[in-house]
Design a protein around this motif. Sequence first.
Motif, PDB file in Angstrom:
ATOM      1  N   ASN A 454       0.989  -1.423  -0.009  1.00  0.00           N
ATOM      2  CA  ASN A 454       0.105  -0.041   0.238  1.00  0.00           C
ATOM      3  C   ASN A 454       0.565   1.154  -0.429  1.00  0.00           C
ATOM      4  O   ASN A 454       0.304   2.543  -0.820  1.00  0.00           O
ATOM      5  CB  ASN A 454      -1.318  -0.082   1.049  1.00  0.00           C
ATOM      6  CG  ASN A 454      -2.246  -0.502   0.870  1.00  0.00           C
ATOM      7  OD1 ASN A 454      -3.542  -0.149   0.248  1.00  0.00           O
ATOM      8  ND2 ASN A 454      -2.437  -2.160   1.538  1.00  0.00           N
ATOM      9  N   ILE A 455       1.883   1.368   0.606  1.00  0.00           N
ATOM     10  CA  ILE A 455       2.599   2.229   1.097  1.00  0.00           C
ATOM     11  C   ILE A 455       3.046   2.594  -0.851  1.00  0.00           C
ATOM     12  O   ILE A 455       3.796   3.217  -1.221  1.00  0.00           O
ATOM     13  CB  ILE A 455       3.637   2.307   1.911  1.00  0.00           C
ATOM     14  CG1 ILE A 455       3.043   2.279   3.465  1.00  0.00           C
ATOM     15  CG2 ILE A 455       5.031   3.746   1.541  1.00  0.00           C
ATOM     16  CD1 ILE A 455       3.418   2.344   4.685  1.00  0.00           C
ATOM     17  N   ARG A 456       4.263   1.483  -0.829  1.00  0.00           N
ATOM     18  CA  ARG A 456       4.655   1.998  -1.898  1.00  0.00           C
ATOM     19  C   ARG A 456       3.914   1.540  -3.016  1.00  0.00           C
ATOM     20  O   ARG A 456       4.769   2.459  -4.290  1.00  0.00           O
ATOM     21  CB  ARG A 456       5.801  -0.044  -2.286  1.00  0.00           C
ATOM     22  CG  ARG A 456       6.470  -0.299  -3.627  1.00  0.00           C
ATOM     23  CD  ARG A 456       7.062  -1.415  -3.387  1.00  0.00           C
ATOM     24  NE  ARG A 456       8.617  -1.615  -2.962  1.00  0.00           N
ATOM     25  CZ  ARG A 456       8.629  -2.939  -2.258  1.00  0.00           C
ATOM     26  NH1 ARG A 456       8.412  -3.346  -2.813  1.00  0.00           N
ATOM     27  NH2 ARG A 456      10.496  -2.188  -1.490  1.00  0.00           N
ATOM     28  N   ASP A 464      13.073  -0.989   0.411  1.00  0.00           N
ATOM     29  CA  ASP A 464      12.186  -1.179   2.413  1.00  0.00           C
ATOM     30  C   ASP A 464      12.631   0.360   2.618  1.00  0.00           C
ATOM     31  O   ASP A 464      12.396   0.821   3.952  1.00  0.00           O
ATOM     32  CB  ASP A 464      12.742  -2.361   2.533  1.00  0.00           C
ATOM     33  CG  ASP A 464      11.711  -3.714   2.066  1.00  0.00           C
ATOM     34  OD1 ASP A 464      10.544  -3.056   1.099  1.00  0.00           O
ATOM     35  OD2 ASP A 464      11.772  -5.627   2.522  1.00  0.00           O
ATOM     36  N   ASP A 465      14.342   0.533   2.395  1.00  0.00           N
ATOM     37  CA  ASP A 465      15.005   1.519   3.046  1.00  0.00           C
ATOM     38  C   ASP A 465      13.862   2.762   3.397  1.00  0.00           C
ATOM     39  O   ASP A 465      13.354   3.626   4.224  1.00  0.00           O
ATOM     40  CB  ASP A 465      15.908   1.461   3.053  1.00  0.00           C
ATOM     41  CG  ASP A 465      16.904   0.184   3.761  1.00  0.00           C
ATOM     42  OD1 ASP A 465      16.140  -0.269   5.290  1.00  0.00           O
ATOM     43  OD2 ASP A 465      17.885  -0.027   2.993  1.00  0.00           O
ATOM     44  N   VAL A 471       7.706   5.406   6.017  1.00  0.00           N
ATOM     45  CA  VAL A 471       7.316   5.538   7.632  1.00  0.00           C
ATOM     46  C   VAL A 471       7.324   6.676   8.890  1.00  0.00           C
ATOM     47  O   VAL A 471       6.449   6.673   9.964  1.00  0.00           O
ATOM     48  CB  VAL A 471       7.385   3.870   7.531  1.00  0.00           C
ATOM     49  CG1 VAL A 471       6.693   3.574   9.437  1.00  0.00           C
ATOM     50  CG2 VAL A 471       6.465   3.612   6.734  1.00  0.00           C
ATOM     51  N   ALA A 472       8.533   6.725   9.227  1.00  0.00           N
ATOM     52  CA  ALA A 472       8.989   7.276  10.358  1.00  0.00           C
ATOM     53  C   ALA A 472       8.991   8.315  10.335  1.00  0.00           C
ATOM     54  O   ALA A 472       8.814   8.793  11.406  1.00  0.00           O
ATOM     55  CB  ALA A 472      10.814   7.096  10.325  1.00  0.00           C
ATOM     56  N   ARG A 473       8.409   8.961   8.621  1.00  0.00           N
ATOM     57  CA  ARG A 473       8.305  10.707   8.680  1.00  0.00           C
ATOM     58  C   ARG A 473       7.226  10.926   9.282  1.00  0.00           C
ATOM     59  O   ARG A 473       6.506  12.588   9.849  1.00  0.00           O
ATOM     60  CB  ARG A 473       8.533  11.307   7.338  1.00  0.00           C
ATOM     61  CG  ARG A 473      10.154  10.843   7.055  1.00  0.00           C
ATOM     62  CD  ARG A 473       9.941  11.994   6.147  1.00  0.00           C
ATOM     63  NE  ARG A 473       9.331  13.176   5.883  1.00  0.00           N
ATOM     64  CZ  ARG A 473       9.869  14.484   5.308  1.00  0.00           C
ATOM     65  NH1 ARG A 473       9.962  14.092   3.370  1.00  0.00           N
ATOM     66  NH2 ARG A 473       9.131  15.417   4.543  1.00  0.00           N
ATOM     67  N   LEU A 492       4.944  -5.078   8.211  1.00  0.00           N
ATOM     68  CA  LEU A 492       4.822  -4.623   7.088  1.00  0.00           C
ATOM     69  C   LEU A 492       4.575  -5.608   5.822  1.00  0.00           C
ATOM     70  O   LEU A 492       3.772  -5.027   4.786  1.00  0.00           O
ATOM     71  CB  LEU A 492       6.626  -3.717   6.077  1.00  0.00           C
ATOM     72  CG  LEU A 492       6.903  -2.650   6.533  1.00  0.00           C
ATOM     73  CD1 LEU A 492       8.708  -2.351   5.547  1.00  0.00           C
ATOM     74  CD2 LEU A 492       5.418  -1.401   6.051  1.00  0.00           C
ATOM     75  N   ASP A 493       4.147  -6.435   6.205  1.00  0.00           N
ATOM     76  CA  ASP A 493       4.025  -8.171   5.253  1.00  0.00           C
ATOM     77  C   ASP A 493       2.484  -8.127   5.867  1.00  0.00           C
ATOM     78  O   ASP A 493       1.657  -8.445   5.088  1.00  0.00           O
ATOM     79  CB  ASP A 493       4.701  -8.982   5.386  1.00  0.00           C
ATOM     80  CG  ASP A 493       6.258  -9.022   5.204  1.00  0.00           C
ATOM     81  OD1 ASP A 493       6.249  -8.361   4.247  1.00  0.00           O
ATOM     82  OD2 ASP A 493       6.924  -9.130   5.788  1.00  0.00           O
TER      83      ASP A 493
END
Length: 616
Positions: A454-456, A464-465, A471-473, A492-493
């Motif tokens: 979903n993020i990708r 992934d990095d 995600v951290a932001r 994430l999975d």
Amino acid sequence: MDKAERLIDPYQPYDETAEFPNRLLPFVFRMLRPARGVLAVSMTLGLIFALIEAALARFAGQLVDILTNADPATLWQEHGSTFLLMGAVVLLIRPAVLIIETIVSGQGYYAPMGALVRWRTHRKMLRQSLGFFSDDFAGRIANKQVQLAPALNDSVYQVTSELWYALIFLAGTTLIFIETDARLLIPLGIWFASFLAAACHFIPRITRQGKRVAEARSRLTGRIVDSYANIQTVKLFAHAEREEEYAREALEDFRWTFAGQTRLYTRLQVAMSLLSTLLIGGVIGTAVYLWQGNAVSVGLIATAAALVLRLNGMVDWIMGMLTMLFQNIGTVYEGMETVSQPLRLRDRAEARPLRLTQGEVRFEGVAHHYGRHGGGIEGIDLTIRGGERVGLVGPSGAGKSTLVNLVLRFFDPDEGRVLIDGQDLRDVTQDSVRAQIAMVTQDTSLLHRSIRDNIRYGRPDATDDEIMAAVARVHADSFIPDLTDQQGRRGLDAFVGERGVKLSGGQRQRIAFARAVLKDAPILILDEATSALDSEIEAAIQDEIGDLMEGKTVIAIAHRLSTIQRMDRIVVLDRGRVAEDGSHDELLAANGLYARLWAHQSGGFIDASSESAAAE
């Protein structure tokens, strides 16, 4: 068999700009174009097999005559070559033809053509406008599209294999009767004429009823899927019984529509039973009558009996095949009506990719009413400079979402132009426009896939990095590592459920923010983007949102005015027109609609009564 399955490439190039025909035969022929060679081979093999079957029946009669008149001592010397030939036909040629035809029609046609039809119709559906999907149930559209492929394939197989075999066998029988005694054609002709009359009576009725059954089935599926997709709302309002009644209404409609179809099938079966009696009695009775007059041999009676008994056995089979054929044709009709609808919004033939330089968005005399009288927007002239952050404010129905939808080119304006960096959006490709825009909405809908997928979605080639950095932001790393699904996948999975129902609204919105961060598009649209966030989380990511907006053209819709008061400009819409335009301080000083909305806020939200008053 592996080679047979590769005879048709489901993903071969085709004219993607050509609309699907909206009439049955042109539609079927368009879809079957890649399978022409395979179908030609299959029908040729079917023709050979049917003629072999008729020839074996003829040989059975000849064998009776040979055994009646031959001397056992010289039988092999006189007829050995005939026996060897027929043995080769029975033991070698017939099974070889049947096996090859089965492989070609089954492995070579069914699997790849099913994939081809689904692929092309799915691609067409993905390119339909939002308005198309707004007018119908998603489940109903999907049901029609998914059912179309097997219904079309079954129809083609039934015509090119089963019906084709029956017609060739009937033609072979006719030739044999002509060769032996043409008078046998009289009862066969009467039977065939009666069969055609029955077919002409029942086929149109069963086809129309099959279409109604397919439509009723899709309507039932659509209602059931609609209840399941909105199960939280159903339970929230304790309306399970209401949904049961809603589904029961469609179920009853399907039940009685299907009953009408079965009544036609029953009448057809009665007619076929009467016709089979006419066939057997007429042909065998005529053959016996001719034998009594020494016009034909006993072997011919055996031949006639073998042929008509085979035809009679095929009558029930043909009836069942026709039943399924008519039902499939109805399903194809229904699916065709959906997938053949022209694209409501399509790129021009000469459309080119959007070339973005500054990110300026301009509306020139824009009006849009979604095909309705009233509502929408009217006479909008507005320029949002590249890198400018603009807030859109106004009562519900003022036209804020319409402006955003036009920028995204979900619709084309009824009047005027929408331009990005001087390029009319109607002159550029839709995908290139949306590729330059990132959006976070109030009602974030996620795909039933992993968090990572979903993020990708924002940038498919992201590592992934890079995903974890996004995600951290947005402070989504506070909950993602703890997520798990019923398959045991974590972090994430983990899968999020249909539309992301396994996540809270705030969690879904942070996933959407992470997706926008990853996309890093030069134009950013925020539609009530922080409405689902609690105050603590919103405060925590405000700086990140600010960084996200840095250097971008930003359009932000908000009812919570405190979230947009720091924008460069605020545009106030009312009744589809620009009512005010300026900074927060300028609009307060003007003491107009914006000032009234600001004054009536409670806890940072526009009061509902103020919206109503402002709209009057």
